[in-house]
Design a protein around this motif. Structure first.
Motif, short mmCIF file in Angstrom:
data_model
loop_
_atom_site.label_atom_id
_atom_site.label_comp_id
_atom_site.label_asym_id
_atom_site.label_seq_id
_atom_site.Cartn_x
_atom_site.Cartn_y
_atom_site.Cartn_z
N GLY A 42 28.00 32.07 46.86
CA GLY A 42 29.45 32.08 47.05
C GLY A 42 29.99 33.48 47.29
O GLY A 42 29.38 34.48 46.89
N THR A 43 31.15 33.55 47.93
CA THR A 43 31.81 34.85 48.17
C THR A 43 33.06 35.03 47.32
O THR A 43 33.48 36.16 47.08
CB THR A 43 32.19 34.97 49.66
OG1 THR A 43 33.05 33.87 50.02
CG2 THR A 43 30.96 34.97 50.54
N LYS A 44 33.63 33.92 46.89
CA LYS A 44 34.83 33.97 46.04
C LYS A 44 34.46 33.58 44.62
O LYS A 44 33.75 32.58 44.40
CB LYS A 44 35.92 33.04 46.57
CG LYS A 44 36.47 33.46 47.92
CD LYS A 44 37.60 32.54 48.35
CE LYS A 44 38.19 32.96 49.69
NZ LYS A 44 39.30 32.06 50.11
N PRO A 45 34.94 34.33 43.62
CA PRO A 45 34.64 34.00 42.22
C PRO A 45 35.19 32.63 41.84
O PRO A 45 36.25 32.21 42.31
CB PRO A 45 35.34 35.11 41.43
CG PRO A 45 35.53 36.23 42.40
CD PRO A 45 35.74 35.57 43.73
N LEU A 46 34.46 31.94 40.99
CA LEU A 46 34.93 30.67 40.45
C LEU A 46 35.97 30.90 39.35
O LEU A 46 36.89 30.10 39.16
CB LEU A 46 33.76 29.87 39.87
CG LEU A 46 32.69 29.43 40.86
CD1 LEU A 46 31.49 28.86 40.12
CD2 LEU A 46 33.26 28.40 41.83
N VAL A 47 35.80 31.97 38.61
CA VAL A 47 36.69 32.26 37.49
C VAL A 47 36.63 33.75 37.20
O VAL A 47 35.59 34.39 37.38
CB VAL A 47 36.28 31.42 36.25
CG1 VAL A 47 34.89 31.79 35.78
CG2 VAL A 47 37.29 31.57 35.13
N CYS A 48 37.76 34.33 36.74
CA CYS A 48 37.82 35.75 36.39
C CYS A 48 38.69 35.95 35.15
O CYS A 48 39.53 35.10 34.82
CB CYS A 48 38.40 36.59 37.54
SG CYS A 48 37.34 36.76 38.98
N ALA A 49 38.47 37.06 34.47
CA ALA A 49 39.29 37.45 33.33
C ALA A 49 39.39 38.97 33.31
O ALA A 49 38.53 39.67 33.87
CB ALA A 49 38.71 36.93 32.02
N THR A 50 40.42 39.51 32.70
CA THR A 50 40.62 40.96 32.66
C THR A 50 40.84 41.43 31.22
O THR A 50 41.24 40.65 30.34
CB THR A 50 41.84 41.38 33.50
OG1 THR A 50 43.02 40.80 32.92
CG2 THR A 50 41.70 40.91 34.94
N HIS A 51 40.57 42.72 31.03
CA HIS A 51 40.90 43.36 29.76
C HIS A 51 41.29 44.80 30.07
O HIS A 51 40.68 45.45 30.92
CB HIS A 51 39.71 43.36 28.80
CG HIS A 51 39.99 44.10 27.52
ND1 HIS A 51 40.77 43.57 26.51
CD2 HIS A 51 39.64 45.35 27.11
CE1 HIS A 51 40.87 44.46 25.53
NE2 HIS A 51 40.19 45.54 25.87
N SER A 52 42.32 45.31 29.39
CA SER A 52 42.75 46.69 29.61
C SER A 52 43.07 47.36 28.29
O SER A 52 43.49 46.71 27.33
CB SER A 52 43.99 46.73 30.52
OG SER A 52 45.11 46.14 29.90
N ASP A 53 42.85 48.68 28.27
CA ASP A 53 43.14 49.49 27.09
C ASP A 53 44.14 50.58 27.45
O ASP A 53 44.12 51.12 28.56
CB ASP A 53 41.86 50.14 26.55
CG ASP A 53 40.84 49.11 26.06
OD1 ASP A 53 41.25 48.23 25.29
OD2 ASP A 53 39.66 49.19 26.45
N LEU A 54 45.01 50.91 26.51
CA LEU A 54 46.02 51.92 26.72
C LEU A 54 45.38 53.31 26.73
O LEU A 54 44.59 53.65 25.86
CB LEU A 54 47.08 51.83 25.62
CG LEU A 54 48.42 52.54 25.87
CD1 LEU A 54 49.16 51.87 27.01
CD2 LEU A 54 49.26 52.50 24.60
#
Length: 228
Positions: A145-157
């Motif tokens: 596949g070329t497109k992700p089935l699912v994604c999630a993000t995390h960020s820190d200050l």
């Protein structure tokens, strides 16, 4: 003139309510990492987290990715990846993870209801001075596949992000202080006008009464004229 006290009351309420709203807004928690699934293809969920909310240069972060098969069929050779943004240097990855082109990747199979966990260790380096948060993205993609089935993000200050809200709050506080000062000025002006009107009501009848009666000197002059 009665409109002045009403307007002052509205402005005073606005000035006092403003800082509370700003504080409530500033105290809102950072959204937690989220996961979503695409209805097309295998049904998966994914999360990524490093157990931190704030980071600085030199910190070593351990990211934990968890992928779960929520569908009714086994999925094979799923590609799991995590981005390495500018300012984040790769240190190591478990389960044969490879760092290439700004991302760490793994391959895994998932039975129905099964989940797999992957770990990445990375170090925070120098980041742009105007960068407020250090964010990473984790995705799962089907084989070929070329497109992700699912994604999630995390960020820190980052340090720049920790300073920015304080500067913003200072500006907002100045604005509300100025509004409160204007409201108090209008209240004082309204009270002064009302006091002047009250004094005039007390003084004018006395003058009118005196003007309607002849003075002692006028009486004497009238008597002198009548004698002549």
């Amino acid at each position: 003139m009665r409109r002045i006290p009403v307007l002052a009351t509205v402005l005073a309420a606005w000035a006092l309510a403003g800082p509370a709203a700003s504080s409530a807004q500033a105290a809102a928690p950072t959204p937690k990492p989220s996961a979503s699934a695409s209805p097309a293809g295998p049904l998966l969920s994914i999360t990524v987290d490093d157990g931190r909310t704030e980071v600085a240069a030199g910190d070593e972060l351990t990211y934990r990715l968890t992928v779960r098969n929520l569908g009714t069929a086994q999925v094979s050779d799923i590609k799991v990846s995590q981005s390495l943004p500018a300012g984040l240097t790769f240190v190591s990855a478990d389960r044969g993870g490879k760092a290439r082109d700004g991302a760490v990747t793994w391959a895994t199979d998932l039975k129905v209801g099964q989940e797999s966990t992957f770990t990445t260790v990375a170090r925070v380096g120098e980041t742009p001075k105007d960068l407020l948060r250090l964010a990473t993205v984790a995705c799962a993609t089907a084989k070929g596949g070329t497109k992700p089935l699912v994604c999630a993000t995390h960020s820190d200050l980052l340090p720049a992000g920790a300073v920015a809200p304080a500067a913003e709050d200072t500006g907002i506080s100045w604005l509300w202080s100025a509004g409160a000062a204007v409201a108090l000025l209008i209240v004082g002006l309204g009270a002064f006008v009302q006091l002047r009107r009250y004094r005039r009501r007390r003084v004018l009848p006395a003058h009118a009464h005196s003007a309607g009666r002849p003075t002692e000197n006028t009486d004497r002059m009238a008597g002198a004229v009548s004698l002549d």
